[in-house]
Scaffold this motif. Structure first.
Motif, PDB file in Angstrom:
ATOM      1  N   SER A  56       0.747  -1.116  -0.007  1.00  0.00           N
ATOM      2  CA  SER A  56       0.040   0.090   0.112  1.00  0.00           C
ATOM      3  C   SER A  56       0.774   1.229  -0.153  1.00  0.00           C
ATOM      4  O   SER A  56       1.874   1.223   0.718  1.00  0.00           O
ATOM      5  CB  SER A  56      -0.965  -0.006   1.310  1.00  0.00           C
ATOM      6  OG  SER A  56      -1.481   1.180   1.333  1.00  0.00           O
TER       7      SER A  56
ATOM      8  N   VAL B  71      -3.271   6.751  -7.752  1.00  0.00           N
ATOM      9  CA  VAL B  71      -2.912   8.300  -7.596  1.00  0.00           C
ATOM     10  C   VAL B  71      -3.351   8.788  -9.268  1.00  0.00           C
ATOM     11  O   VAL B  71      -2.892   7.908 -10.144  1.00  0.00           O
ATOM     12  CB  VAL B  71      -1.578   8.492  -7.501  1.00  0.00           C
ATOM     13  CG1 VAL B  71      -1.632  10.302  -7.310  1.00  0.00           C
ATOM     14  CG2 VAL B  71      -1.059   8.037  -5.758  1.00  0.00           C
TER      15      VAL B  71
ATOM     16  N   SER C  73      -0.836  11.892   2.142  1.00  0.00           N
ATOM     17  CA  SER C  73      -1.608  10.781   2.528  1.00  0.00           C
ATOM     18  C   SER C  73      -2.994  11.161   2.847  1.00  0.00           C
ATOM     19  O   SER C  73      -3.866  10.414   2.692  1.00  0.00           O
ATOM     20  CB  SER C  73      -1.119   9.961   3.487  1.00  0.00           C
ATOM     21  OG  SER C  73      -0.790  10.704   4.838  1.00  0.00           O
TER      22      SER C  73
ATOM     23  N   SER D 229      -0.769   4.202   0.587  1.00  0.00           N
ATOM     24  CA  SER D 229      -1.648   5.087   1.229  1.00  0.00           C
ATOM     25  C   SER D 229      -1.226   5.929   2.258  1.00  0.00           C
ATOM     26  O   SER D 229      -1.569   7.111   2.450  1.00  0.00           O
ATOM     27  CB  SER D 229      -2.879   4.318   1.739  1.00  0.00           C
ATOM     28  OG  SER D 229      -2.544   3.452   2.757  1.00  0.00           O
ATOM     29  N   ILE D 230       0.025   5.527   2.964  1.00  0.00           N
ATOM     30  CA  ILE D 230       0.575   6.434   3.780  1.00  0.00           C
ATOM     31  C   ILE D 230       1.651   7.200   3.554  1.00  0.00           C
ATOM     32  O   ILE D 230       2.301   8.157   3.932  1.00  0.00           O
ATOM     33  CB  ILE D 230       0.954   5.624   5.026  1.00  0.00           C
ATOM     34  CG1 ILE D 230       2.228   4.616   4.644  1.00  0.00           C
ATOM     35  CG2 ILE D 230      -0.007   4.941   5.695  1.00  0.00           C
ATOM     36  CD1 ILE D 230       2.986   3.932   5.900  1.00  0.00           C
TER      37      ILE D 230
ATOM     38  N   ARG E 106      -6.302  10.986  -5.312  1.00  0.00           N
ATOM     39  CA  ARG E 106      -5.938   9.686  -4.837  1.00  0.00           C
ATOM     40  C   ARG E 106      -7.119   8.844  -4.501  1.00  0.00           C
ATOM     41  O   ARG E 106      -8.225   9.284  -3.690  1.00  0.00           O
ATOM     42  CB  ARG E 106      -4.724   9.629  -3.784  1.00  0.00           C
ATOM     43  CG  ARG E 106      -4.954  10.173  -2.595  1.00  0.00           C
ATOM     44  CD  ARG E 106      -3.591  10.129  -1.693  1.00  0.00           C
ATOM     45  NE  ARG E 106      -2.840   8.978  -1.691  1.00  0.00           N
ATOM     46  CZ  ARG E 106      -1.637   8.881  -1.261  1.00  0.00           C
ATOM     47  NH1 ARG E 106      -0.935   9.898  -0.944  1.00  0.00           N
ATOM     48  NH2 ARG E 106      -1.087   7.774  -1.057  1.00  0.00           N
ATOM     49  N   ASP E 107      -7.063   7.528  -4.508  1.00  0.00           N
ATOM     50  CA  ASP E 107      -7.836   6.820  -4.224  1.00  0.00           C
ATOM     51  C   ASP E 107      -7.207   5.691  -3.301  1.00  0.00           C
ATOM     52  O   ASP E 107      -6.602   4.642  -4.051  1.00  0.00           O
ATOM     53  CB  ASP E 107      -8.868   6.118  -5.312  1.00  0.00           C
ATOM     54  CG  ASP E 107      -9.875   5.221  -4.752  1.00  0.00           C
ATOM     55  OD1 ASP E 107      -9.656   4.707  -3.919  1.00  0.00           O
ATOM     56  OD2 ASP E 107     -10.777   5.093  -5.635  1.00  0.00           O
ATOM     57  N   ASN E 108      -7.105   5.817  -2.173  1.00  0.00           N
ATOM     58  CA  ASN E 108      -6.358   5.013  -1.297  1.00  0.00           C
ATOM     59  C   ASN E 108      -6.762   3.409  -1.494  1.00  0.00           C
ATOM     60  O   ASN E 108      -5.925   2.627  -1.257  1.00  0.00           O
ATOM     61  CB  ASN E 108      -5.980   5.354   0.238  1.00  0.00           C
ATOM     62  CG  ASN E 108      -5.194   6.431   0.079  1.00  0.00           C
ATOM     63  OD1 ASN E 108      -4.477   6.785  -0.627  1.00  0.00           O
ATOM     64  ND2 ASN E 108      -5.309   7.538   1.287  1.00  0.00           N
ATOM     65  N   ALA E 109      -8.004   3.206  -1.593  1.00  0.00           N
ATOM     66  CA  ALA E 109      -8.650   1.960  -1.377  1.00  0.00           C
ATOM     67  C   ALA E 109      -8.169   1.201  -2.732  1.00  0.00           C
ATOM     68  O   ALA E 109      -8.238   0.164  -2.598  1.00  0.00           O
ATOM     69  CB  ALA E 109     -10.458   2.103  -1.384  1.00  0.00           C
ATOM     70  N   LYS E 110      -7.924   2.101  -3.926  1.00  0.00           N
ATOM     71  CA  LYS E 110      -7.583   1.363  -4.998  1.00  0.00           C
ATOM     72  C   LYS E 110      -6.055   1.482  -5.213  1.00  0.00           C
ATOM     73  O   LYS E 110      -5.469   1.077  -6.208  1.00  0.00           O
ATOM     74  CB  LYS E 110      -8.361   2.018  -6.174  1.00  0.00           C
ATOM     75  CG  LYS E 110      -9.904   1.513  -6.377  1.00  0.00           C
ATOM     76  CD  LYS E 110     -10.270   2.228  -7.462  1.00  0.00           C
ATOM     77  CE  LYS E 110     -11.988   1.824  -7.588  1.00  0.00           C
ATOM     78  NZ  LYS E 110     -12.589   2.497  -8.741  1.00  0.00           N
ATOM     79  N   ASN E 111      -5.483   2.004  -4.226  1.00  0.00           N
ATOM     80  CA  ASN E 111      -3.916   1.927  -4.301  1.00  0.00           C
ATOM     81  C   ASN E 111      -3.399   2.800  -5.595  1.00  0.00           C
ATOM     82  O   ASN E 111      -2.606   2.449  -6.197  1.00  0.00           O
ATOM     83  CB  ASN E 111      -3.226   0.794  -4.140  1.00  0.00           C
ATOM     84  CG  ASN E 111      -2.005   0.869  -3.400  1.00  0.00           C
ATOM     85  OD1 ASN E 111      -1.848   1.584  -2.382  1.00  0.00           O
ATOM     86  ND2 ASN E 111      -1.288  -0.399  -3.259  1.00  0.00           N
TER      87      ASN E 111
END
Length: 114
Positions: A27, A77, A52, A29-30, A70-75
């Motif tokens: 991930s 950007v 993030s 995401s962070i 970004r869409d963190n759920a989809k990893n």
């Protein structure tokens, strides 16, 4: 982490494109993630970044025309590019902004031409 950029292509001056950067393997995401571009014969340059938590920053040359999300759920950007100029023809890449960079992906070619 493997990065795969997509969405590039040919567009006329003043046109728009939306690029994607899909990360796999771990991930992101962070991590603050950025977009970069490299024109033929020139060094890679910074386009902008997103933290993030979604705070963005842009190079002066693209501010007001480009939007990073970004869409963190989809990893993933994204880079929405509007009012494109011929001098923005380049290969566009994404990568981590701070800390150890991930391996660069192959990038996606953007050509702005009439």
């Amino acid at each position: 982490v493997q990065l795969v950029e997509s969405g590039g292509g040919w567009v006329q001056p003043g046109g728009s494109l939306r690029l994607s950067c899909a990360a796999s393997g771990s991930s992101v995401s962070i991590s603050a993630m950025g977009w970069y571009r490299q024109a033929p014969g020139k060094q890679r340059e910074y386009v902008g970044e997103i933290t993030s938590v979604g705070i963005t920053n842009y190079a002066v040359s693209v501010k007001g025309r480009f939007i990073i999300s970004r869409d963190n759920a989809k990893n993933t950007v994204f880079l929405q590019m509007n009012s494109l100029k011929p001098e923005e023809t380049a290969v566009y890449y994404c990568n981590r902004v701070r800390g150890t960079r991930y391996a660069w992906g192959q990038g996606t070619q953007v050509t702005v031409s009439s």
